[in-house]
Design a protein around this motif. Structure first.
Motif, PDB file in Angstrom:
ATOM      1  N   ALA A 126       5.580   7.356   4.497  1.00  0.00           N
ATOM      2  CA  ALA A 126       4.504   7.549   3.520  1.00  0.00           C
ATOM      3  C   ALA A 126       3.415   8.481   4.047  1.00  0.00           C
ATOM      4  CB  ALA A 126       3.897   6.204   3.150  1.00  0.00           C
ATOM      5  N   GLY A 127       3.554   8.927   5.283  1.00  0.00           N
ATOM      6  CA  GLY A 127       2.576   9.840   5.866  1.00  0.00           C
ATOM      7  C   GLY A 127       1.542   9.170   6.730  1.00  0.00           C
ATOM      8  N   GLY A 128       1.679   7.853   6.939  1.00  0.00           N
ATOM      9  CA  GLY A 128       0.749   7.147   7.799  1.00  0.00           C
ATOM     10  C   GLY A 128       1.106   7.311   9.265  1.00  0.00           C
ATOM     11  N   GLU A 129       0.123   7.136  10.119  1.00  0.00           N
ATOM     12  CA  GLU A 129       0.344   7.168  11.565  1.00  0.00           C
ATOM     13  C   GLU A 129       0.420   5.729  12.041  1.00  0.00           C
ATOM     14  OE1 GLU A 129      -2.068   8.304  15.650  1.00  0.00           O
ATOM     15  OE2 GLU A 129      -2.618   9.335  13.783  1.00  0.00           O
ATOM     16  N   TYR A 130       1.637   5.271  12.343  1.00  0.00           N
ATOM     17  CA  TYR A 130       1.810   3.865  12.708  1.00  0.00           C
ATOM     18  C   TYR A 130       1.206   3.593  14.077  1.00  0.00           C
ATOM     19  CZ  TYR A 130       3.662  -0.724  13.600  1.00  0.00           C
ATOM     20  OH  TYR A 130       3.754  -2.071  13.891  1.00  0.00           O
TER      21      TYR A 130
ATOM     22  N   ARG B 185     -20.756   1.106   2.952  1.00  0.00           N
ATOM     23  CA  ARG B 185     -19.575   1.567   2.247  1.00  0.00           C
ATOM     24  C   ARG B 185     -18.938   2.678   3.071  1.00  0.00           C
ATOM     25  NH1 ARG B 185     -19.765  -2.425   0.242  1.00  0.00           N
ATOM     26  NH2 ARG B 185     -19.722  -3.075  -1.958  1.00  0.00           N
ATOM     27  N   LEU B 186     -17.664   2.607   3.201  1.00  0.00           N
ATOM     28  CA  LEU B 186     -16.936   3.573   4.027  1.00  0.00           C
ATOM     29  C   LEU B 186     -16.463   4.738   3.181  1.00  0.00           C
ATOM     30  CD1 LEU B 186     -14.772   0.988   5.949  1.00  0.00           C
ATOM     31  CD2 LEU B 186     -16.963   1.944   6.633  1.00  0.00           C
ATOM     32  N   THR B 187     -16.125   5.854   3.833  1.00  0.00           N
ATOM     33  CA  THR B 187     -15.536   6.986   3.125  1.00  0.00           C
ATOM     34  C   THR B 187     -14.036   6.807   3.075  1.00  0.00           C
ATOM     35  OG1 THR B 187     -15.396   8.247   5.184  1.00  0.00           O
ATOM     36  CG2 THR B 187     -17.379   8.541   3.847  1.00  0.00           C
ATOM     37  N   PRO B 188     -13.382   7.285   2.014  1.00  0.00           N
ATOM     38  CA  PRO B 188     -11.929   7.123   1.925  1.00  0.00           C
ATOM     39  C   PRO B 188     -11.198   7.766   3.077  1.00  0.00           C
ATOM     40  CG  PRO B 188     -12.831   7.775  -0.206  1.00  0.00           C
ATOM     41  CD  PRO B 188     -13.922   7.911   0.801  1.00  0.00           C
TER      42      PRO B 188
ATOM     43  N   LEU C  24      -2.016   5.890   2.348  1.00  0.00           N
ATOM     44  CA  LEU C  24      -1.837   5.766   3.793  1.00  0.00           C
ATOM     45  C   LEU C  24      -1.717   7.119   4.482  1.00  0.00           C
ATOM     46  CD1 LEU C  24       0.735   2.820   3.991  1.00  0.00           C
ATOM     47  CD2 LEU C  24      -1.764   2.725   3.914  1.00  0.00           C
ATOM     48  N   TYR C  25      -1.581   8.167   3.697  1.00  0.00           N
ATOM     49  CA  TYR C  25      -1.322   9.488   4.262  1.00  0.00           C
ATOM     50  C   TYR C  25      -2.432   9.909   5.238  1.00  0.00           C
ATOM     51  CZ  TYR C  25       0.076  14.380   4.564  1.00  0.00           C
ATOM     52  OH  TYR C  25       0.503  15.614   5.024  1.00  0.00           O
ATOM     53  N   GLY C  26      -2.019  10.265   6.447  1.00  0.00           N
ATOM     54  CA  GLY C  26      -2.959  10.760   7.446  1.00  0.00           C
ATOM     55  C   GLY C  26      -3.832   9.708   8.091  1.00  0.00           C
TER      56      GLY C  26
ATOM     57  N   LEU D 261       0.806  -1.214   0.000  1.00  0.00           N
ATOM     58  CA  LEU D 261       0.000   0.000   0.000  1.00  0.00           C
ATOM     59  C   LEU D 261       0.842   1.267   0.000  1.00  0.00           C
ATOM     60  CD1 LEU D 261      -2.662  -1.003   2.699  1.00  0.00           C
ATOM     61  CD2 LEU D 261      -2.502  -1.709   0.306  1.00  0.00           C
ATOM     62  N   LEU D 262       2.120   1.138   0.282  1.00  0.00           N
ATOM     63  CA  LEU D 262       2.976   2.314   0.473  1.00  0.00           C
ATOM     64  C   LEU D 262       2.971   3.243  -0.729  1.00  0.00           C
ATOM     65  CD1 LEU D 262       6.081   0.546   2.082  1.00  0.00           C
ATOM     66  CD2 LEU D 262       4.455   2.042   3.268  1.00  0.00           C
ATOM     67  N   ASN D 263       3.071   2.681  -1.933  1.00  0.00           N
ATOM     68  CA  ASN D 263       3.221   3.486  -3.147  1.00  0.00           C
ATOM     69  C   ASN D 263       1.940   3.618  -3.951  1.00  0.00           C
ATOM     70  OD1 ASN D 263       5.999   3.973  -2.658  1.00  0.00           O
ATOM     71  ND2 ASN D 263       6.464   1.920  -3.395  1.00  0.00           N
ATOM     72  N   ALA D 264       0.828   3.132  -3.419  1.00  0.00           N
ATOM     73  CA  ALA D 264      -0.466   3.374  -4.053  1.00  0.00           C
ATOM     74  C   ALA D 264      -0.866   4.815  -3.768  1.00  0.00           C
ATOM     75  CB  ALA D 264      -1.517   2.415  -3.510  1.00  0.00           C
ATOM     76  N   LYS D 265      -1.390   5.503  -4.762  1.00  0.00           N
ATOM     77  CA  LYS D 265      -1.613   6.936  -4.662  1.00  0.00           C
ATOM     78  C   LYS D 265      -3.101   7.309  -4.625  1.00  0.00           C
ATOM     79  CE  LYS D 265       2.832   7.551  -5.073  1.00  0.00           C
ATOM     80  NZ  LYS D 265       3.639   7.885  -3.868  1.00  0.00           N
TER      81      LYS D 265
END
Length: 246
Positions: free
Chosen positions: A197-201, A243-246, A164-166, A146-150
């Motif tokens: 990648a901007g995710g919160e681990y 269905r969830l929101t992105p 994954l950002y945010g 998922l890291l490089n999926a935009k």
């Protein structure tokens, strides 16, 4: 309750090594496929298996030996001819149309981190699935896919950034990699990559314990012990037409 017959897609690695002179004896960790596979079947979903290059998916032999082969779902899978045929005849991700599926589930195993993050075909698939508001799930090192999926939506504030950002995301932790004592057997510090990648681990309270997290469309599991929890969250997200929101 049995849900309607939607299609769910598993994605697994096509390599059995990590490259760069690292150990070669790796591949799919079978439990990360077997547990979700039978839960989804039980719930009435149609399941299909794809891999990066297609054909026979390499399985980490350690995941099919004692004590791991005594896991009931692993044992069942190893004796399930239909499941084994699917695993031996995976569809290449380049041929996959995400519109056919309600969710994709990326399996665990060290090897997935050696091919998935660098596959443009997989990046396209995951990015498109996310844009179409499909559920995207991954467990352990499968989160590296998922890291490089935009984010494709040009109107989105983080357009062009990692999906994954945010978001709160889990995956195999640095502490687990260090505690395992295998050092070079681990492809890279996934925890660091998620944050880059901007995710919160986020992670569970103990190494190798089950922990899963849902952040909108994205569902992640910390390690192979989390595979069933991830699958349960996928079912929860899809049940009753939610269905969830992105």
């Amino acid at each position: 309750m049995v849900v309607r017959a939607e299609r769910l897609l598993f994605i697994t690695t096509s390599v059995s090594n990590l490259g760069d002179g690292k150990p070669t004896d790796t591949g799919l960790w079978l439990q990360s496929l077997a547990e979700p596979y039978y839960l989804f079947q039980k719930k009435g979903y149609i399941t299909e298996i794809a891999s990066l290059k297609g054909g026979s998916a390499p399985v980490d032999r350690h995941s099919t030996q004692p004590p791991h082969n005594r896991h009931p779902m692993v044992k069942r899978f190893l004796n399930d001819r239909e499941a084994l045929v699917q695993l031996e005849n995976c569809t290449p991700v380049a041929f996959i149309n995400p519109e056919r599926y309600s969710a994709i589930f990326i399996t665990d195993g060290h090897a997935i981190a050696a091919d998935a993050p660098y596959s443009r075909e997989l990046q396209r698939l995951v990015s498109q699935a996310f844009a179409e508001k499909k559920v995207v799930a991954a467990v352990g090192y499968g989160v590296s896919a998922l890291l490089n999926a935009k984010i494709l939506d040009a109107k989105h504030p983080q357009a062009g950034m990692s999906i994954l950002y945010g978001k709160q995301v889990t995956g195999y932790s640095n502490a687990e990699a260090e505690a395992s004592g295998f050092g070079a057997d681990h492809p890279f510090p996934l925890e660091d990559k998620i944050e880059a990648a901007g995710g919160e681990y986020t992670r569970g309270s103990r190494n190798e314990g089950p922990f899963a997290n849902r952040a909108g469309l994205i569902i992640t599991g910390q390690n192979v012990a989390s595979a069933l929890q991830v699958a349960e969250l996928v079912v929860e997200a899809l049940s009753y037409g939610v269905r969830l929101t992105p």
